[in-house]
Design an enzyme around this catalytic site. Sequence first.
Site, PDB file in Angstrom:
ATOM      1  N   GLY A   1       0.828  -1.209   0.000  1.00  0.00           N
ATOM      2  CA  GLY A   1       0.000   0.000   0.000  1.00  0.00           C
ATOM      3  C   GLY A   1       0.862   1.259   0.000  1.00  0.00           C
ATOM      4  O   GLY A   1       2.094   1.202   0.099  1.00  0.00           O
TER       5      GLY A   1
ATOM      6  N   THR B   1     -10.787 -15.276  -5.076  1.00  0.00           N
ATOM      7  CA  THR B   1     -10.088 -15.278  -6.365  1.00  0.00           C
ATOM      8  C   THR B   1     -10.592 -16.328  -7.355  1.00  0.00           C
ATOM      9  O   THR B   1     -11.048 -17.411  -6.945  1.00  0.00           O
ATOM     10  CB  THR B   1      -8.585 -15.529  -6.122  1.00  0.00           C
TER      11      THR B   1
ATOM     12  N   TYR C   1      -1.636 -19.839  -3.471  1.00  0.00           N
ATOM     13  CA  TYR C   1      -2.404 -18.597  -3.286  1.00  0.00           C
ATOM     14  C   TYR C   1      -3.905 -18.894  -3.296  1.00  0.00           C
ATOM     15  O   TYR C   1      -4.644 -18.527  -2.378  1.00  0.00           O
ATOM     16  CB  TYR C   1      -2.045 -17.587  -4.385  1.00  0.00           C
TER      17      TYR C   1
END
Length: 326
Positions: free
Chosen positions: A36, A117, A141
């Site tokens: 970020g 996802t 992931y």
Amino acid sequence: MRVLVTGGAGYIGSVAVDALIAAGREVVVFDNFYQGHRSALNDEATFVEGDLADAAAVESLMSEFRPDSVMHFASFTLVGESTEDPLKYLGDNTTNASNLLKSGLRNGLQRFILSSTANLFDEPERIPIGPEERIVPGSPYGESKYFIERMLHWANVTKGLRYAALRYFNAAGCTEIRGEDHDPETHLIPLVLQVALGQREKIMMFGDDYDTPDGTCVRDYIHVADLAQAHVLALNALSDREVLHYNLGNGNGFSVKEVIETAREVTGHPIPAEVAPRRAGDPATLIADSSKIRDELGWQPRYADLKSIMQSAWDWHVKNPEGYGD
Ligand code: UDP
């Protein structure tokens, strides 16, 4: 309603914060600036710097702010990296989510929205991929996100936590004020635009021997502002719905070669491209059937074609050639 946004200084989280604030929500952002940027923070949100791995920090965050809702963006998100360092994903992503859930449930949390996802669908039986598709994670992931979906399932069954799992296809594009700026950058569209900006000599295409029309991987690119809007709609819907699972994409697939061609059209740059070996963990084709969220929540993506998504990204990168700069 107070919403805690983890990863609210990141690519998708920062746009979701803007959408929540525009919708009149009170927002607390928790971010450790792993990916970020301080300058991506919305001034109207309360900001707390911290790491989800720090269970004590998460507990004090939750007991101080007592959010009734969480949007959980903060995560390790790279398919390729996860195949090299699986426990960073299977361990850390899940532990961080568990810290958040444990403290949240102790402090009155009622709704949770997960950034999930399309990597859950490594062997789709039907394309476009609908809501009932079987789950076969394509990488550590994807598996880590599936673990978190299962945590949410059991938090719902045992504690009544309401949740939405939003399974993103390929987030892309920028808003006027928020852009995509990862370090290192691994995503196709920003890398292609770096070539157009003269910051990179060429783009490598990972594999041209997939079972797809031109041999390169096909993905469904969805604009970050449309994703953010889906989060706001899902949060509202959890007022009277317990559990939501939605696939989020435009329903159109574009190959790596087509993405590069579109970038050539938008930027006017020749963008040299070369074939490289496949990247581990990449399914050949991911295209979403998002009709469920369209029908149930009235979600309507505003950026329905790749060219307008690419143009929005190009506009931001031309204005911010070095990204956020922090
Ligand atoms: N890709 C590529 N070259 C790059 C980066 C990505 O060919 O330098 C391919 C990648 O293999 C995948 C597609 O572009 O098929 C989209 O990858 P990205 O990392 O943008 O998103 P993901 O699909 O991993 O979420």
